[in-house]
Each structure stands twice: as C-alpha cells, then as structure tokens.
Design an enzyme around this catalytic site. Structure first.
Site, PDB file in Angstrom:
ATOM      1  CE1 TYR A   1      -3.279   2.838   0.385  1.00  0.00           C
ATOM      2  CE2 TYR A   1      -3.020   2.753   2.761  1.00  0.00           C
ATOM      3  CZ  TYR A   1      -3.578   3.332   1.637  1.00  0.00           C
ATOM      4  OH  TYR A   1      -4.422   4.400   1.766  1.00  0.00           O
ATOM      5  CB  CYS A   2       0.938   4.317   0.098  1.00  0.00           C
ATOM      6  SG  CYS A   2       1.519   6.037  -0.039  1.00  0.00           S
ATOM      7  CG  LEU A   3       5.844   6.026   0.251  1.00  0.00           C
ATOM      8  CD1 LEU A   3       6.375   6.917   1.353  1.00  0.00           C
ATOM      9  CD2 LEU A   3       6.709   6.146  -0.992  1.00  0.00           C
TER      10      LEU A   3
ATOM     11  CG  LEU B   1      -3.454  -2.180  -2.313  1.00  0.00           C
ATOM     12  CD1 LEU B   1      -3.923  -2.537  -0.905  1.00  0.00           C
ATOM     13  CD2 LEU B   1      -4.480  -2.616  -3.352  1.00  0.00           C
TER      14      LEU B   1
END
Length: 587
Positions: A318-320, A346
């Site tokens: 998710y993200c980073l 994501l």
C-alpha cells in the site's frame, strides 16, 4: 612520446571552524523549519521572484491580464444587475469546492461576495500560468501559493461574510461562538499535551479497530509480522503478505470489522500476513531504505516462507509500502529468487515524474531544508508530514473544518478512518532523506538506477502478474502516475481505477454506497493505452473492487488445503503475542 602524469593536488583541509559553521546553519534551518511546518521560505521566495521577473518581461501577458480583469468586472456587474432568486451564477465553483453550496450563498449580498471571490481566484490562476519562461513545475508551485493565500481570505471563513455562520450566530445569540471557543481551547489543550484529537478515544487499537484475531509470529527491530487466524475450514495454499506504508500505522487495512480488508480476505479463505512497522525514535536516525527493504520485506518473506513452506506468496503493498515491495521484487527477480506468486499495488507509484501536488514540497531547496530539521531531531515527526498533506487540501482539511468547529460550533463526528489518520508515526532521518532524493527528486527506480545490495534493480525484471489500484481523487499518488506501471513490458498488469481518494478509495468494502470502479488487463504484447483513452474505454462497474481483486488472486492460486493456525514453532516461529502486537501501540 612522453606524457607527464598530472600531479595530484594537495589535500586542502577545510578552514578552521568550517564544520562549526555548517552546524550553525543546520541548527538555524532546523529551528526555522519547525516554525514554517517544514516549508522552505527560500525556495518559495526564489520561485516568486522568478515568476514576477518573467511576468514583468511579458507585456503581452500583462495586457491579457488587464483585459481579463475588465471582462470579469463587467461579468460581475451584469450579474449584480440581474441577480435574484433562481438566477444563474456568472461563475460556478469547481466540483470539489463545497464552500458555497448552501442556499444562503444565493442571497444578496453573499452571492456577490462569493462570485467576486471565484472570479478573483480564476484571474489569479490566469496570472500564475501560461507565462513564457516559467516551467510547468514552477507554475504549479506559484499557483499553489496564491491559492493558499486566497483560501485564507475566502468569505466562507468569516462570520460577517458567511451566511450560515451569521444566521447561526443570530439564532443562537452567539452560543455557537462560545461552543467554538470551547472547541478551540480543547484542541489547544490536546495539542500541548501531545494527545490525539477529540473523539479518537472511541477508536482504541485492539479494542475498536485492528481487532481481527491473529498472532505476532516474528519480530525484529523494524517490524512485527502478524499472521491472522483462519475463519474457514479450508484455505488457498498461497499466503498473502501485505506491506503497508511506514509513514502511517498498518491498521488502515484492518479498521472496523465491517470495513477491514484483512478480515474480508480471511473470510474468503486466504491466509493473511501483515507487516506492522515500528515507530522509530531518534536512536533509529541511521536506518535507511536498504534497512527497510531487508528488515521490513525480506525478513517478512523469509518468515512467511518458513511458516508456510513450499508455497509461493501473493504480495501486496500500500502506497510507499508498494514502492518498497517493487524494489524488493525487482531485486528478487534479479537474483533468481522466485518466491512471489503475484504482486498487488494499492495507490502505489514507481515512477515519480508526475507525482502530483506532493512534488510542490519536494525540490532541492525543500529537501535540504527538511534534512536540516531531521538532522537535528533524528526523524521527521508525523505531525510535520501531516501538515503538508493538509495543506494540499486546505479547503476541506483546514479552513472548512475551522469554520465548522470554531465558528458554527459543530464538531465533525470522528470515524475509524479519521482516527487512524490521527495516529501518526515518525520516519528516520536517513530513510526519509534517501527516499525523497532517490525516488522523488532523482526518480532512480523507474530509471534503473536504484541500488539494492549494491546492485541496480530494474522493474522490467519482474515477471509475476501485477494488480494495480489507483483512486480517482488521489492527491498523494495521482492515478495517472500509478497507471504508468501498465507500461511494464514483460508481465501481465491488471489496472483498476476506483472512486474515492487515497485512503477512502482503498477502504472500499462491499456494500459501501456510491462506489464504482473500472478494470482491464494489459497482457504481454498488447499495445499501450494512454490514461485518458484507457479511462474512456474501460467498462464502469458498480460496487467495491475488493471482490474483483479476490477473484484475481484465486485465479493465481491452487486448490484449497486445510486451514493453518498462526505460527510454526517447529520452523522457529512461535506465537509471540496476540494481534495487533506491540509496535502499533507505540506513540
């Protein structure tokens, strides 16, 4: 022919006091950064001077702006002459601007106030864009600066110019203002005491949120690894390892039972593991991106492989966390490590050339300024990062909230997602500096220059199928930037564009109202579609994207096997404690 070798220049040591002078500079910038919320005044002044200089050298642009000002004044005067009940406004707010939505704004004189404000806002947009000699990046920064100044002065922010606040004040005899003062005092007290915002006490980790049953099965200095307990008799053989972003707590993916992505996957028959990041302190200042890759992802993969041997792993980031997962997956592919079955992103970027408005805070001047602040304290505080995200959406997250809570006296009801958003974390000095420079400023990952184990990694080496989710209103990872992953030349990429923003679009459980998504798969050899053409051609589907992802996972999974309880003592991974563990509780 005799060639004279150049004589090396003698080492020229720094002048006495050189490092002392540097320390003075860093200490000064560190203290200044705390006052300016990490935003470099020097960088802003430089861009403003450049914009003004090029504008002064553009007499044609100046004439255009004068003409536009005259036209807007005429439009406003004509509107004033014909304004009345049911009259159309001369300018409409942007769809995301809800400040002037109430009927009170259609009454005189408030209609003239907000129409004048919107026309002024539009004129300033013209004044800060399309100027010869100013780069697109600098135009965005100067437009952003002006927008912040204008938002501060919007008529919706003041009692006398906001019809809703004025009406409430008259009807309640000023009681709303007294309530607002109480809210302000309460918030100040919470801030000074280092407490979370009012209402978050109703969402305690392990009691109200992050309550999916499981065990911590591995712990090192940087992570705890949670394995969740099965709720079905049979499970798919391949486990799922989820890597959240380290800039926030992991439990956005395990909120309340009704909107927990973890619980949803477990209930569908998947064995789920979750990385829970440690909240670093000043002692962790020298932890870098490579430490996060090795201790955060590779150690987790080793643990999952030992607990559930002889099975490949569905990985999700998710993200980073997804960016770091991509780095790890590229290094694994380079080194012949084939333990991954698939990879899911994501709201994740791997190419940062168009990383959206967040790039306004990531220039050489800004990064250097932040580094001085982090050098002093050893980490970047979560409140400092949160301030930057709030400024990106100042209408919703700052000014509208202040008007509602302190002038109207109406508290916004806290929910689980808002409580999670207030549960802030820190980032080590070295890691944050490396990812800002290596990923955002230099874009080393997409360029094939990013180093892992002292060797460059290449995203094109990844061969496992990829599922990537972007969100329509993402101000952190714009979906067109996320979409760049579909340019991968050597593996199948399924891209999903879902309604919502960076967080709410991901937390999009089945049954959530007003949710929709588009999805299509680019196979190896298919021609590339640019984002706009893709958006026009991909079919729209109502509802949550979660079932579509789960179906995709099943397509790359084997036949079900008996469910496994958390931990594997024989493999050296006993249960250490109950989920959600200890790291997520660190302040």
């Amino acid at each position: 022919m005799h060639v004279t070798e150049p004589v090396p220049a003698p080492f020229d040591p720094p002048a006495p006091g050189h490092y002392t002078y540097q320390a003075i500079d860093q200490a000064f910038k560190a203290n200044m950064a705390r006052l300016t919320n990490g935003i470099s005044p020097a960088g802003l002044v430089e861009i403003q001077v450049q914009w003004l200089g090029h504008l002064l050298m553009s007499p044609g642009k100046q004439m255009e702006l004068v003409e536009k000002a005259q036209r807007k004044l005429v439009r406003l005067m004509c509107h004033a002459m014909h304004a009345g009940p049911g009259a159309d406004p001369c300018i409409e707010p942007l769809p995301i601007d809800k400040r002037f939505a109430s009927p009170g704004w259609q009454q005189w004189p408030f209609n003239m106030m907000y129409q004048s404000f919107l026309l002024t806002q539009q004129w300033w947009h013209n004044a800060t864009t399309d100027i010869d000699g100013v780069s697109d990046a600098d135009e965005k920064v100067i437009s952003f600066i002006v927008r912040q100044m204008l938002d501060h002065m919007a008529p919706s922010n003041f009692i006398a110019t906001n019809p809703d606040i004025l009406k409430a004040t008259v009807e309640q005899g000023g009681a709303n203002l007294l309530t607002g003062i109480e809210h302000l005092i309460e918030d100040v007290q919470h801030t000074l005491a280092g407490k979370k915002p009012v209402g978050t006490e109703n969402f305690q980790v392990g009691r109200d949120v992050a309550i999916t049953p499981g065990k911590v099965v591995y712990r090192n200095h940087l992570i705890e690894l949670i394995q969740y307990s099965p709720t079905t008799d049979d499970v798919y053989p391949e486990p799922i390892l989820i890597v959240p972003a380290w800039i926030m707590k992991y439990y956005i993916l395990d909120l309340s039972p009704h909107n927990s992505l973890v619980k949803y996957l477990v209930d569908q028959g998947h064995t789920v593991f979750m990385v829970s990041w440690r909240n670093p302190t000043s002692e962790d200042r020298n932890l870098g991106m490579e430490d996060y890759r090795k201790m955060g992802i590779m150690d987790a993969i080793d643990a999952v492989s030992a607990i559930i041997p002889d099975q490949k792993i569905h990985s999700a980031g998710y993200c980073l966390g997804g960016t770091l997962l991509s780095i790890a997956a590229s290094a694994m592919a380079r080194d012949g490590d084939d333990r991954l079955a698939s990879m899911t992103h994501l709201a994740t970027q791997v190419d940062f050339t168009e990383a959206g408005e967040l790039m306004l805070f990531i220039s050489e001047s800004e990064v250097s300024y932040l580094e001085s602040m982090m050098w002093d304290q050893g980490f970047l505080d979560g409140y400092q990062m949160a301030g930057a995200f709030q400024i990106l959406r100042s209408n919703d997250l700052i000014w509208s909230r202040l008007a509602n809570e302190y002038l109207l006296g109406e508290r916004q009801e806290m929910n689980d997602l808002m409580a999670w958003n207030a549960d802030l974390t820190r980032m080590p000095y070295r890691m944050h500096s490396e990812y800002l420079r290596g990923l955002f400023l230099e874009n080393n990952l997409s360029a094939g220059r990013y180093m892992a184990n002292d060797l460059p990694v290449n995203l094109a080496d990844i061969r496992v199928p990829i599922f990537s989710v972007g969100t329509v209103r993402d101000h952190v990872a714009p979906w067109r930037s996320v979409y760049k992953l579909t340019m991968h030349p050597a593996t199948e990429v399924t891209f999903v564009l879902t309604s919502g923003g960076h967080n709410a679009g991901i937390v999009s459980e089945p049954g959530h109202p007003h949710r929709s998504y588009q999805m299509s798969t680019k196979k190896v050899g298919d021609h590339y579609l640019d984002p706009d053409r893709w958006q026009q051609s991909a079919p729209m589907q109502d509802g949550s994207w979660w079932p579509a992802w789960q179906t995709w996972l099943v397509g790359y999974s084997g036949d079900k096997v008996p469910a496994r309880t958390p931990a594997n003592t024989k493999a050296g991974y006993p249960a250490l404690c109950d989920a959600p563990g200890t790291y997520v509780l660190q302040n």
